[in-house]
Design a protein around this motif. Structure first.
Motif: not given
Length: 343
Positions: A189-192, A196-197, A203-214, A216-227
């Motif tokens: 689901s989008d929430g899961e 996770w993102l 954990e990867a040392g990035l700054k605190e990430v808001g939901e909008a940024e996460a 955007a990553w998910l959309q760029a990857a076509g909904g695939r979390p690892e990508d």
């Protein structure tokens, strides 16, 4: 680094798979959903000394051996490039050939490694929990390698269990598919995926990430979390992604100048896909709708899509990366710029 084994959508699937009997599983579905992580966690649970209905205990000696890539009862069959990227050791002979520069690491699963696995499957378990074989990505087997697996897969010696994972299961031999129980990977689901993102980015040392940024990553990857997590680690931001279509329409490639050729091509294919969707009256999948330039005529997009597909066949081995990018810049601007503006 976020452990993909902890992804909630994978935990649910692992419980269901462990509750079923069978000596060979075929995990299939798009990349980025966790085929490798799920396959490895199944193998680890089979070999665990104190397994539960949820999976391996994670603390026994067997689990530590899996984690250190040195379990004597586990064989992982992957292309050598994938093995090295994921920290798995090559065989002594293969490592020596690569070290001596006799050849480059293979991008296919080599038949020599498969033959070693066949011999391995005939041996007695070293730790008394049977043996396990993980094949990923399974579509990287050529016909000779797949045929070497076939007999052992059909009649495994002793207590050997297999898990094959593939994003292109249709490319496997029908005889391979017929000897495995198939499991289609479930989309989160989008929430899961977003939760996770966000944890993975932290954990990867990035700054605190808001939901909008996460998101955007998910959309760029076509909904695939690892990508999506890979995009996050590459430094992609929501602002940068949304600016790309209009920048490319102007012939400005500064935003992607530091990307590899395969990354650039993947982005162009996503942009072409979204423009074709809009031209057909559907919603875009990868980019925000309000960031896209006007969709060109369908015939123009169809020709562009065909050209990008042909480019994908050689993108890993470009004759001249600079000239290739210049060609992409020109073609992209020609597609995205209205004819009147070019005159």
């Amino acid at each position: 680094m976020t452990n993909a084994l902890d992804a909630p959508w994978l935990l649910k699937q692992r419980e269901r798979l462990l509750a079923q009997r069978g000596h060979a599983w075929l995990l299939q579905g798009p990349s980025g959903l966790g085929q490798y992580a799920l396959g490895l966690s199944l193998a680890q649970a089979w070999l665990c000394e104190q397994p539960t209905a949820h999976g391996a205990c994670g603390i026994c000696e067997s689990c530590h051996l899996v984690g250190s890539r040195s379990h004597p009862d586990l064989v992982v069959l992957m292309p050598e490039t994938e093995m090295l990227a994921r920290g798995w050791p090559l065989s002594e002979s293969a490592q020596k050939e690569v070290d001596d520069k006799k050849r480059k690491p293979s991008k296919e699963i080599r038949v020599e490694a498969m033959r070693d696995m066949v011999a391995f499957a005939q041996r007695t378990s070293a730790r008394g929990r049977g043996t396990a074989v993980l094949v990923y990505p399974a579509e990287r087997m050529n016909t000779v390698t797949a045929n070497a697996l076939l007999k052992t897969l059909e009649e495994p010696a002793g207590d050997t269990r297999f898990v094959l994972a593939s994003e292109s299961a249709h490319q496997l031999l029908p005889t391979i598919r017929s000897r495995c129980q198939a499991h289609a990977l479930v989309w989160p689901s989008d929430g899961e995926a977003i939760a996770w993102l966000q944890a993975g980015a932290q954990e990867a040392g990035l700054k605190e990430v808001g939901e909008a940024e996460a998101r955007a990553w998910l959309q760029a990857a076509g909904g695939r979390p690892e990508d999506a997590l890979a995009w996050a680690q590459s430094g992609l931001t929501a602002a940068r992604w949304s600016q790309l279509p209009q920048a490319l329409a102007r012939g400005d490639w500064a935003l992607v100048s530091d990307w590899s050729a395969p990354q650039q091509l993947a982005m162009l294919q996503k942009l072409c896909h979204d423009l074709m969707s809009v031209a057909a009256g559907a919603a875009p999948r990868f980019f925000p709708a309000d960031c896209l330039p006007p969709a060109p005529r369908w015939a123009v997009l169809a020709r562009w899509s065909k050209a990008l597909t042909e480019a994908a066949r050689t993108v890993e081995h470009p004759y001249n990366a600079g000239l290739m990018q210049e060609a992409w810049v020109a073609a992209t601007r020609q597609v995205l710029t209205p004819r009147a503006a070019r005159a």
